[in-house]
Scaffold this motif. Sequence first.
Motif, PDB file in Angstrom:
ATOM      1  N   VAL A 232       0.876  -1.178   0.000  1.00 59.96           N
ATOM      2  CA  VAL A 232       0.000   0.000   0.000  1.00 59.96           C
ATOM      3  C   VAL A 232       0.910   1.224   0.000  1.00 59.96           C
ATOM      4  N   VAL A 233       0.952   1.924  -1.122  1.00 55.37           N
ATOM      5  CA  VAL A 233       1.901   3.011  -1.332  1.00 55.37           C
ATOM      6  C   VAL A 233       1.144   4.327  -1.441  1.00 55.37           C
ATOM      7  N   ASP A 234       1.607   5.318  -0.713  1.00 49.96           N
ATOM      8  CA  ASP A 234       1.019   6.652  -0.785  1.00 49.96           C
ATOM      9  C   ASP A 234       1.379   7.268  -2.138  1.00 49.96           C
ATOM     10  N   PRO A 235       0.384   7.570  -2.989  1.00 50.02           N
ATOM     11  CA  PRO A 235       0.699   8.108  -4.320  1.00 50.02           C
ATOM     12  C   PRO A 235       1.363   9.480  -4.275  1.00 50.02           C
ATOM     13  N   ALA A 236       1.266  10.180  -3.157  1.00 47.61           N
ATOM     14  CA  ALA A 236       1.871  11.504  -3.040  1.00 47.61           C
ATOM     15  C   ALA A 236       3.367  11.429  -2.742  1.00 47.61           C
ATOM     16  N   LEU A 237       3.865  10.253  -2.411  1.00 48.08           N
ATOM     17  CA  LEU A 237       5.277  10.094  -2.065  1.00 48.08           C
ATOM     18  C   LEU A 237       6.049   9.520  -3.252  1.00 48.08           C
ATOM     19  N   PRO A 238       7.372   9.775  -3.337  1.00 49.52           N
ATOM     20  CA  PRO A 238       8.153   9.344  -4.500  1.00 49.52           C
ATOM     21  C   PRO A 238       8.562   7.874  -4.485  1.00 49.52           C
TER      22      PRO A 238
END
Length: 321
Positions: free
Chosen positions: A230-236
């Motif tokens: 689960v990856v935060d789309p706002a982070l690189p």
Amino acid sequence: MLWLVLAVLSTSLSARPELGPPSIKLRTNLSNVVIASLTDIKHDHQLTFKLEQDLHNQAEPIISIRSDAVINRRLKVGEKYVLAYVGWDVTRFPRTIKPRRDGAVIISLNGAAPAIFTPQPELIKLLQRDIEQSLRSPPDLLPLILRGMAEEDRHLQDFFATELVTRPSLYTQLNSAQKQTVAGYLMDHDYAAASRNLMLSNAVFSRHILNDDQHRENIARQILEHYPVVVDPALPAGGLIRTAMKILEDTDDPAYVSEAQRWLASNQPALIESAAAMIYAARPDVLISALQQTLQQTALPEQSRDTLEQLTRRYRRALNS
């Protein structure tokens, strides 16, 4: 904003590389680079700065910048910042240059996204370096860049990592200890993800600094094992993860299939597609069953479920053709 930055960059000296160090790319004919004190943040995201020092071109004593909530959250009234901005609109056909109707904007490009930093000494020295001299990447830039890469500020890490990776002539200047230090950043999960992605995705650079025990495939595998799906789309982090998958996909090694299968349950469709491509390259015979097994998970986001179903149909056609 991207088209504006590209238009501005097109006005720079013809000798400058299309892709290059941010300390050079930020200094165009139409841009300003300054040290300035933030005096006000308005509710409509207008920033007001008081000029402290010109680093490139001559700015007005009071600088008004149009910003956004993301940038504003990083700033504090009363603090000094190094910033690069442009206050001009450029039209190519017919060729016209005029002041921006809604005010100046902060430049954003690789290594400087956005181009506003705490006034770190090495950063200022790089931005004051003669442009033509800097284009030649003299060896005395290397210790300055390495000191900047050691900063704890991730925004500065991105800036200086980009400086190093985009100066290939400096690669051969790195001694064994310096290579080991830079390789340590590449393997450090707390180091800026954008910096690690840049270093890892550049095969010439990463192979130059890594020894046999630190090869790119091992690092790519560590990345896929470390991050939650689960990856935060706002982070690189997403870009780093995709780069890791591409490296392992290119190996066609079945040993990495288990890492890819885990990522089929990601919340990001692009990462699911990359994971499927990775499995297809190494073990096409298990891909459909892996997709169907993941579809049985009840907690999948709807967007992820749709992506898995589309991939199932696409790869069934590919396998049956």
